[in-house]
Design an enzyme around this catalytic site. Structure first.
Site, short mmCIF file in Angstrom:
data_model
loop_
_atom_site.label_atom_id
_atom_site.label_comp_id
_atom_site.label_asym_id
_atom_site.label_seq_id
_atom_site.Cartn_x
_atom_site.Cartn_y
_atom_site.Cartn_z
N LYS A 193 65.21 39.69 53.49
CA LYS A 193 65.86 40.99 53.67
C LYS A 193 67.21 40.87 54.35
O LYS A 193 68.11 41.66 54.08
CB LYS A 193 64.96 41.92 54.51
CG LYS A 193 63.82 42.54 53.74
CD LYS A 193 63.36 43.79 54.48
CE LYS A 193 62.33 44.56 53.71
NZ LYS A 193 61.95 45.80 54.40
N LYS A 227 58.43 41.70 39.97
CA LYS A 227 57.59 42.78 40.47
C LYS A 227 58.19 44.14 40.09
O LYS A 227 59.41 44.30 40.11
CB LYS A 227 57.55 42.65 42.00
CG LYS A 227 56.26 43.09 42.63
CD LYS A 227 56.24 42.73 44.11
CE LYS A 227 55.63 43.88 44.88
NZ LYS A 227 55.42 43.60 46.30
N LYS A 262 61.07 49.85 43.00
CA LYS A 262 61.84 51.10 43.01
C LYS A 262 63.32 50.82 43.05
O LYS A 262 64.13 51.70 42.78
CB LYS A 262 61.45 51.93 44.23
CG LYS A 262 61.81 51.23 45.53
CD LYS A 262 61.38 52.02 46.73
CE LYS A 262 61.79 51.25 47.99
NZ LYS A 262 61.07 51.66 49.16
#
Ligand code: TRP
Length: 339
Positions: A118, A201, A204
């Site tokens: 991240k 995966k 969103k």
């Protein structure tokens, strides 16, 4: 003291960072509902304090928190049976999080792969909160003396850290206070992949909306996305093994199995030999059947945000009733003076 001193209690959290997909539903929410119906006390948290470890627009955060709550309820969580609340309303999370910041070691945190992912290349510019994220997550879990935590594979390392924190705390203070939590990791079958690329995966944040089914999609959108999902020209094999090198086909079969509550082997018996021209409409019907009522119920619930806020406040009160004595006892163990 044995593990038996802790009553079976489930805790899990999802970040209200906007945009729920079929992946959240099959990978998390559906299992949360199953556990609610089992002999567990179940606590499900919208982890807004975790969400702000990366920038969140305040109005969007508020909306996403309510929408996540609506999604939980529409998926079948009952606010009478499960405790549903947003993390920031129970200050004990942040308070225990601080104690755990002082238990966890820098070296442990530096090994966390999610932080590395991240923070990316510019880790110096990541928030301190993002670095400390796993200690707050340990606090979420241990604040309720949780015994079982359903999460995705990607959270395994954080759960190991949670165990390390519990063990170190118990050792440092010579107590047997925090339980050693069991991860309940989802199987590969519930990992939903992108409809455009079966090796990625479902997310969103994928730029293509066709790559995912949103929990807010209506029947037409759901059917269209399945019709247009990437596949290959071969018919479906009669054994799941035959899908090893066909990620897109495997993903659609997995989705079919999960939505129909069947094993993949049972599905292969049913659909083996079919072409996608036959299988896709079946899958589209099933998906519309299972998901359209959820999106309908979500939008109905979102019409009354006041009611959602009342549900979250009620859940927070129940959560606090469990958390307060555990935090108080923790403070006492640590040596904090207080009445
Ligand atoms: N880190 C989890 C995720 O990104 C969310 C989370 C926060 C969580 N606190 C938790 C999950 C406690 C389980 C238990 O998916």
């Amino acid at each position: 003291m044995s593990e038996g001193q802790f009553t079976p209690r489930v805790f899990s959290g999802i970040q209200p960072s906007g945009g729920l997909t079929l992946g959240n539903y099959l990978g998390a929410m559906k299992r949360f509902v199953d556990m609610q119906e089992d002999a567990y006390e179940t606590i499900y948290c919208m982890v807004d304090l975790h969400a702000i470890t990366v920038w969140q627009d305040p109005a969007k955060l508020r909306h996403a928190t309510r929408e996540l709550c609506a999604g939980f309820i529409a998926a079948g969580l009952d606010p009478e049976k499960s405790i549903l609340f947003n993390q920031s309303q129970v200050a004990e999370h942040a308070q225990l999080g601080w104690i755990f910041n002082c238990v966890a070691r820098m070296g442990w945190m530096k090994r966390m792969t999610q932080f590395k992912d991240k923070a990316g290349k510019n880790a110096e510019n990541a928030s301190l909160g993002l670095f400390g994220y796993p200690a707050l997550m340990a606090a979420d879990i241990l604040l309720y003396h949780t015994t079982h935590v359903p999460v995705g594979e990607d959270q395994k390392q954080h759960l190991e850290l949670t165990r390390d924190i519990a063990i170190k705390f118990n050792n440092d203070f010579g107590v047997d206070f925090f339980p050693i939590t069991e991860p309940v990791i989802e199987g590969a079958a519930t990992r939903v992949m992108s409809l455009r690329d079966g090796t990625k995966k479902m997310s969103k944040s994928d730029p293509s909306d066709m790559s995912r089914i949103n929990l807010t999609d209506d029947a037409d959108a759901i059917a269209k996305k399945i019709r247009k999902a990437k596949t290959d020209p071969e018919p479906l094999p009669s054994e799941f093994k035959g899908l090893e090198d066909r990620p897109e086909a495997r993903n659609l079969v997995n989705i079919y199995a999960a939505l129909s509550d069947q094993s993949v082997d049972a599905v292969m018996l049913e659909v083996g030999g079919q072409q996608f021209g036959q299988f896709k409409p079946m899958l589209a019907d099933l998906a519309v059947d299972k998901l359209a009522p959820i999106s309908g119920e979500m939008s109905r619930l979102m019409e009354d945000p006041g009611e959602i806020d009342r549900i979250l406040a009620g859940g927070a009160n129940r959560a606090r009733a469990i958390a307060t004595p555990i935090l108080q006892k923790t403070y006492e163990i640590v040596g904090m003076v207080g009445a």
